[in-house]
Design a protein around this motif. Structure first.
Motif, mmCIF file in Angstrom:
data_model
loop_
_atom_site.group_PDB
_atom_site.id
_atom_site.type_symbol
_atom_site.label_atom_id
_atom_site.label_comp_id
_atom_site.label_asym_id
_atom_site.label_seq_id
_atom_site.Cartn_x
_atom_site.Cartn_y
_atom_site.Cartn_z
ATOM 1 N N LEU A 60 -22.374 -12.921 31.419
ATOM 2 C CA LEU A 60 -22.202 -13.870 30.309
ATOM 3 C C LEU A 60 -23.522 -14.088 29.575
ATOM 4 O O LEU A 60 -23.562 -14.136 28.346
ATOM 5 C CB LEU A 60 -21.659 -15.203 30.830
ATOM 6 N N CYS A 69 -6.050 -11.250 16.658
ATOM 7 C CA CYS A 69 -7.348 -11.889 16.421
ATOM 8 C C CYS A 69 -8.421 -11.075 17.142
ATOM 9 O O CYS A 69 -8.164 -10.498 18.180
ATOM 10 C CB CYS A 69 -7.365 -13.295 17.008
ATOM 11 N N ASN A 70 -9.607 -11.074 16.582
ATOM 12 C CA ASN A 70 -10.719 -10.417 17.255
ATOM 13 C C ASN A 70 -11.933 -11.298 17.096
ATOM 14 O O ASN A 70 -12.159 -11.866 16.037
ATOM 15 C CB ASN A 70 -10.964 -9.049 16.622
ATOM 16 N N THR A 85 10.765 -19.111 35.011
ATOM 17 C CA THR A 85 10.761 -18.334 33.773
ATOM 18 C C THR A 85 9.476 -18.565 32.997
ATOM 19 O O THR A 85 8.858 -17.621 32.488
ATOM 20 C CB THR A 85 11.981 -18.741 32.887
ATOM 21 N N LEU A 92 -3.969 -5.778 25.478
ATOM 22 C CA LEU A 92 -3.811 -5.345 24.083
ATOM 23 C C LEU A 92 -4.903 -5.888 23.168
ATOM 24 O O LEU A 92 -5.153 -5.338 22.112
ATOM 25 C CB LEU A 92 -2.443 -5.791 23.547
ATOM 26 N N ARG A 93 -5.550 -6.978 23.588
ATOM 27 C CA ARG A 93 -6.588 -7.575 22.764
ATOM 28 C C ARG A 93 -7.748 -6.601 22.624
ATOM 29 O O ARG A 93 -8.179 -5.987 23.594
ATOM 30 C CB ARG A 93 -7.075 -8.848 23.457
ATOM 31 N N GLN A 94 -8.233 -6.454 21.406
ATOM 32 C CA GLN A 94 -9.355 -5.540 21.191
ATOM 33 C C GLN A 94 -10.642 -6.179 21.727
ATOM 34 O O GLN A 94 -11.034 -7.245 21.260
ATOM 35 C CB GLN A 94 -9.510 -5.254 19.703
ATOM 36 N N PRO A 95 -11.267 -5.567 22.743
ATOM 37 C CA PRO A 95 -12.479 -6.187 23.294
ATOM 38 C C PRO A 95 -13.607 -6.219 22.269
ATOM 39 O O PRO A 95 -13.688 -5.343 21.403
ATOM 40 C CB PRO A 95 -12.853 -5.297 24.473
ATOM 41 N N LEU A 115 6.807 -15.748 32.162
ATOM 42 C CA LEU A 115 6.500 -15.492 30.755
ATOM 43 C C LEU A 115 4.998 -15.647 30.484
ATOM 44 O O LEU A 115 4.378 -14.821 29.796
ATOM 45 C CB LEU A 115 7.294 -16.476 29.891
ATOM 46 N N LEU A 160 3.149 -12.720 31.834
ATOM 47 C CA LEU A 160 3.352 -11.546 30.987
ATOM 48 C C LEU A 160 2.495 -11.631 29.726
ATOM 49 O O LEU A 160 1.843 -10.654 29.319
ATOM 50 C CB LEU A 160 4.842 -11.445 30.630
ATOM 51 N N VAL A 161 2.451 -12.817 29.125
ATOM 52 C CA VAL A 161 1.644 -13.012 27.911
ATOM 53 C C VAL A 161 0.169 -12.783 28.226
ATOM 54 O O VAL A 161 -0.538 -12.098 27.486
ATOM 55 C CB VAL A 161 1.866 -14.428 27.324
ATOM 56 N N LEU A 180 -1.505 -12.709 19.511
ATOM 57 C CA LEU A 180 -2.796 -13.116 20.070
ATOM 58 C C LEU A 180 -3.828 -12.019 19.878
ATOM 59 O O LEU A 180 -4.993 -12.267 19.604
ATOM 60 C CB LEU A 180 -2.648 -13.432 21.566
ATOM 61 N N THR A 181 -3.380 -10.773 20.059
ATOM 62 C CA THR A 181 -4.342 -9.674 19.980
ATOM 63 C C THR A 181 -4.694 -9.327 18.549
ATOM 64 O O THR A 181 -5.586 -8.533 18.310
ATOM 65 C CB THR A 181 -3.789 -8.424 20.679
ATOM 66 N N LYS A 237 -12.435 -17.287 32.522
ATOM 67 C CA LYS A 237 -11.793 -16.394 31.546
ATOM 68 C C LYS A 237 -12.305 -14.961 31.737
ATOM 69 O O LYS A 237 -11.538 -14.008 31.766
ATOM 70 C CB LYS A 237 -12.105 -16.887 30.123
ATOM 71 N N HIS A 238 -13.644 -14.847 31.884
ATOM 72 C CA HIS A 238 -14.281 -13.548 32.054
ATOM 73 C C HIS A 238 -13.721 -12.837 33.288
ATOM 74 O O HIS A 238 -13.390 -11.657 33.234
ATOM 75 C CB HIS A 238 -15.791 -13.771 32.199
ATOM 76 N N LYS A 239 -13.584 -13.586 34.383
ATOM 77 C CA LYS A 239 -13.103 -12.987 35.632
ATOM 78 C C LYS A 239 -11.625 -12.601 35.518
ATOM 79 O O LYS A 239 -11.244 -11.498 35.891
ATOM 80 C CB LYS A 239 -13.291 -13.971 36.799
ATOM 81 N N LEU A 245 -0.445 -9.119 28.718
ATOM 82 C CA LEU A 245 -0.459 -8.420 27.428
ATOM 83 C C LEU A 245 -1.740 -8.734 26.659
ATOM 84 O O LEU A 245 -2.359 -7.847 26.069
ATOM 85 C CB LEU A 245 0.758 -8.830 26.592
ATOM 86 N N TYR A 246 -2.129 -10.010 26.708
ATOM 87 C CA TYR A 246 -3.339 -10.431 25.995
ATOM 88 C C TYR A 246 -4.564 -9.673 26.524
ATOM 89 O O TYR A 246 -5.376 -9.150 25.765
ATOM 90 C CB TYR A 246 -3.546 -11.931 26.169
ATOM 91 N N ALA A 300 7.604 -12.466 24.630
ATOM 92 C CA ALA A 300 6.268 -12.327 25.234
ATOM 93 C C ALA A 300 5.460 -11.272 24.500
ATOM 94 O O ALA A 300 4.263 -11.443 24.245
ATOM 95 C CB ALA A 300 6.400 -11.959 26.705
ATOM 96 N N VAL A 348 4.275 -12.706 21.212
ATOM 97 C CA VAL A 348 3.155 -13.644 21.400
ATOM 98 C C VAL A 348 1.881 -12.864 21.729
ATOM 99 O O VAL A 348 0.807 -13.108 21.169
ATOM 100 C CB VAL A 348 3.479 -14.658 22.532
ATOM 101 N N GLY A 349 2.034 -11.880 22.611
ATOM 102 C CA GLY A 349 0.881 -11.052 22.997
ATOM 103 C C GLY A 349 0.285 -10.328 21.808
ATOM 104 O O GLY A 349 -0.922 -10.305 21.600
#
Lengths: 136, 154
Positions: free
Chosen positions: B78, B21-22, A12, A27-30, A16, A19-20, B18-19, A126-128, A23-24, B11, B14-15
């Motif tokens: 990088l 933040c920028n 689990t 959904l994270r704004q580049p 989890l 999945l996080v 996390l997002t 992280k980049h990869k 999503l990260y 999840a 949490v996701g």
């Protein structure tokens, strides 16, 4: 009972975490720099020093190639480098274009090992990973 | 099933957090008189950076130092991102440099004054290639110049 519980919680937690992370990554704004198209950089060498008009011709033909973002010649003129988008053009096509219909032999320049700027391994990983997971 | 929905919602939460933040200062109001704006903004800085990288790679005084980076697209990406972020942030733009500090990045490399000067000349050539005015050029070099003691002879 204990091992079953251990396997279940580990599974689990792993699901989890994946999945996080997924999503990260999606959904994270580049950042602005992460939104830039990736480029490759190649250093080539000509088999002889080109005359001024030949150098201009090589520069012109390379700059015309779709996906080339920058070209530069060394002061002595035999070495040149190209930054390009790998999705749009290949190193082989660049080499062929720079040869000016075989007027030059163009080869990739090689170097002896030398100390290089350190890249933190975590940054590279992280980049990869984010690059692989990002699909949107 | 209820457990799965619970985990999924957790999840997602949490996701989402996390997002939230920028890494860039997206809400930062860019001063139209800043060096960043006068240089032409982000696209101009990234174009100058690509030309700078090409100049460095073609420069036989220093290109051997970058052989490992040229050979590895992830390292190149990088370095390019760090250079753009560094110039963009130093010029007052909405970026944040996330790389190592200059001293840590160059320790053990024994970079000479001649190599440092060659690098600066390659940057100047890139700025000239895009017709960056003298005032902006000097301003940028004035910001980057003080890094020299952390780079040379380490």
């Amino acid at each position: 009972m204990t091992s079953k519980w251990f396997l279940k919680s580990t599974g689990t937690a792993a699901a989890l975490s994946s999945l996080v992370l997924f999503l990260y990554a999606n959904l994270r704004q580049p950042t602005l720099t992460e939104q830039m198209l990736p480029v490759h950089l190649k250093i080539f060498e000509l088999d002889r020093t080109p005359q001024a008009h030949e150098q201009q011709a090589v520069l012109a033909v390379l700059k015309q190639q779709l996906g080339v973002t920058a070209v530069s010649f060394s002061q002595e003129g035999k070495t040149f480098s190209v930054t390009y988008c790998p999705d749009k053009i290949t190193a082989e096509k660049l080499r062929a274009a720079a040869s000016l219909n075989e007027a030059f032999k163009v080869s990739e320049k090689t170097f002896p090992p030398s100390p290089a700027c350190p890249v933190p391994p975590l940054d590279e990983v992280k980049h990869k990973v984010l690059g692989v997971l990002r699909i949107f | 099933m209820r457990k799965f929905v619970l985990y999924f919602v957790l999840a997602l939460a949490v996701g989402m957090s996390l997002t939230a933040c920028n890494d860039d200062k997206v809400l930062y109001e860019i001063d139209p008189n800043s060096l960043y704006s006068r240089l032409g903004g982000f696209d101009a800085i990234s174009a100058v950076t690509d030309q700078f990288l090409a100049n460095v790679a073609a420069d036989n005084v220093i290109n051997a130092r970058f052989a490992a980076t040229v050979a590895n697209p992830a390292r190149l990406q990088l370095l390019r991102n760090n250079l753009v972020d560094q110039i963009c942030e130093a010029a007052g733009g909405p970026c944040r440099y996330k790389g190592l500090n200059m001293r840590a990045a160059h320790t053990g490399m024994n970079i000479t004054e001649q190599e440092f000067n060659a690098l600066v000349a390659d940057l100047v050539a890139a700025l000239n290639r895009f017709n960056v005015p003298e005032k902006e050029k000097n301003e940028l070099l004035g910001i980057l110049g003080p890094m020299k003691p952390d780079i040379v002879g380490r």
